[in-house]
Design an enzyme around this catalytic site. Structure first.
Site, PDB file in Angstrom:
ATOM      1  N   LYS A 141      63.249   2.146  58.299  1.00 15.38           N
ATOM      2  CA  LYS A 141      64.177   1.223  58.964  1.00 15.38           C
ATOM      3  C   LYS A 141      64.002   1.312  60.474  1.00 15.38           C
ATOM      4  O   LYS A 141      63.782   2.410  60.996  1.00 15.38           O
ATOM      5  CB  LYS A 141      65.633   1.613  58.652  1.00 15.38           C
ATOM      6  N   ARG A 193      69.254   0.444  44.174  1.00 16.43           N
ATOM      7  CA  ARG A 193      69.220  -0.182  42.836  1.00 16.43           C
ATOM      8  C   ARG A 193      68.406   0.651  41.859  1.00 16.43           C
ATOM      9  O   ARG A 193      68.670   0.660  40.665  1.00 16.43           O
ATOM     10  CB  ARG A 193      68.699  -1.620  42.949  1.00 16.43           C
TER      11      ARG A 193
END
Ligand code: BES
Ligand code: ZN
Ligand code: ZN
Length: 454
Positions: free
Chosen positions: A234, A308
């Site tokens: 990120k 997820r």
């Protein structure tokens, strides 16, 4: 921080605190003494929300503090007053319900563990009944906030496991965990893959509690103790807050504590995949294919869509026990924040009645949730050229929906609700100080209470 530190049930020595609206002040002004009227005028006290004035009783000795509620916003007025008042002991003139009195402690919460200078508490005198009504909820929220606020060099997967184990012990619940390689042995491949680059081993934490006679409810919380993005790292500004990526886990821990302390007639299972999404020689890679617990294959398109993956293992495990309901909380997507902002929990569910009942409960406790669609046509966005699924669509559109659809691929014949939450107040508002926050916790608790306790 302990919520109980902000309340007492017995004391002689207190300052009276009275809430008053603009209208009430107008109609009751004539009843105040000349001295007090003067104070009201010179201090421009009009009863607006957040205003405070100190008046005196007829003898001129004892102070009585008036706090404005504007058009009757007692919760907010109490929250603001608790911050503005001097340290000390207070008693309300009005009898307020427990839901409103919650504001007193929630507003004063600060994460001061690492501060050398700490604020003194403003303490409120309440009845035993009021305290019983508010304290378990306040403490669940405090626990959630603390866990989110703890820095990631302390609150790592091992810390989460120690925390859950302690809580299990104090409620005589069962605690179990799969750590490191035992995740592979017992078939939790995604949790292992995502957490494998960290020095602190990945794990799946489990707590079970309550009688087997009662309906089984499974709570799942995303416990990514720090999300660097992995090899798909990120940028700094997006990474800055990623200590909060275990906000889902923090919330199910707070909620579990609440359920157990209130002894709800349910059988509870808590599952927390606890990992750090780190970078290193053992890191999972874009292009890796993971064969998931249910046999479905997933191509890792982006290592930053890690939540997820770890949740999928937990959901498959949860479904194996055929619970009545699975509830998951996760700081899953930035897209959910674009859709509903930072304050609303985005809700996805495969069950219409559940959606209605949860929305109803959320309204009652003023804990905002908003339903979003599990729009089937978007499933095609999860296709991979080489595996059954991709963990990250090629388009960023509908990112919260595609993440929820990914999770749904692992749900089998069970009522399921997924909350995509921010878990953090970016600014302070009355009762909601900047920092870690429970979002959807009170709504879900209210739902469970209404469904299983009546
Ligand atoms: N933890 C983040 C999601 C997140 C970001 C929550 C900001 C709250 C605020 C998650 O693991 C993530 O990085 N998601 C990606 C998914 C994308 C790669 C498909 C995102 O939302 O950008
Ligand atoms: Zn991520
Ligand atoms: Zn994440």
């Amino acid at each position: 921080m302990y919520a109980k530190d902000f309340y007492v049930t017995e004391s002689q020595n207190f300052t009276l605190l009275s809430l008053i609206s603009e209208k009430e002040l107008e109609s009751e002004l004539s009843q105040f003494s000349e001295y007090n009227k003067n104070l009201i005028n010179t201090q421009n006290f009009t009863g607006k929300l957040g205003e405070i004035v100190t008046l005196y009783d007829d003898s001129g000795q004892a102070r009585i503090i008036y706090a404005g509620t504007g058009s009757g916003e007692q919760y907010q007025a109490l929250a603001i007053a608790s911050l503005k008042l001097q340290a000390g002991l207070y008693k309300l003139e009005q009898k307020l319900n427990a839901d409103t009195l919650l504001a007193w402690s929630l507003a004063q919460y600060t994460f001061d563990v690492f501060k050398n200078n700490k604020n003194d508490a403003k303490i409120l005198l309440v009845t035993d009944e009021q305290l019983q009504g508010l304290l378990p909820i306040a403490q669940a929220i405090f626990t959630t906030r603390d866990l989110i606020n703890f820095p990631p060099n302390i609150c790592n997967p091992e810390y989460l496991s120690i925390t859950l184990k302690k809580i299990a012990k104090s409620y005589k619940a069962n605690f179990k965990q799969w750590v490191g390689k035992s995740l592979l042995k017992d078939n939790f491949p995604a949790i292992f893959a995502v957490g494998n680059a960290s020095n602190i081993q990945p794990r799946l934490l489990s707590l079970t509690w309550g009688s087997k006679k009662h309906p089984l409810i499974t709570l799942i919380g995303k416990g990514v103790c720090f999300d660097s993005g992995g090899l798909d790292i990120k940028p700094a500004e997006y990474m800055r807050l990623m200590k909060k990526d275990m906000g889902g886990a923090a919330q199910v821990i707070g909620l579990a504590q609440l359920i157990m302390s209130k002894n709800l007639p349910i059988r509870l299972q808590v599952l927390i995949p606890a990992v750090e999404n780190a970078i290193g020689a053992q890191a999972y890679r874009p292009g890796d294919i993971i064969t998931m617990r249910n046999g479905k294959t997933v191509e890792v398109d982006n290592t930053d869509a890690e939540g997820r993956l770890v949740l999928a293992d937990a959901i498959v495990k949860a479904c194996e026990d055929k619970p009545d309901l699975i509830i998951d909380f996760a700081t899953l997507t930035g897209a959910a924040r674009a859709a509903v902002g930072t304050d609303i929990a985005a809700m996805f569910t495969n069950n219409e009645q559940l959606a209605k009942d949860l929305e109803n409960a959320a309204t009652l406790v003023k804990d905002p949730i908003w339903r979003m669609p599990l729009y089937k046509d978007y499933e095609k966005l999860l296709e991979s050229d080489v595996a059954d699924l991709s963990n990250c669509p090629k388009t960023p559109y509908a990112g919260a929906i595609t993440a929820a659809l990914f999770l749904q691929k692992f749900v089998t014949d069970v009522a399921w609700v997924h909350f995509d939450i921010m878990a953090f107040n970016v600014t302070s508002t009355p009762g909601k100080p900047q920092g870690g926050e429970a979002m959807g916790l009170q709504a879900v608790y209210k739902y469970l209470e209404m469904k299983y306790c009546s």
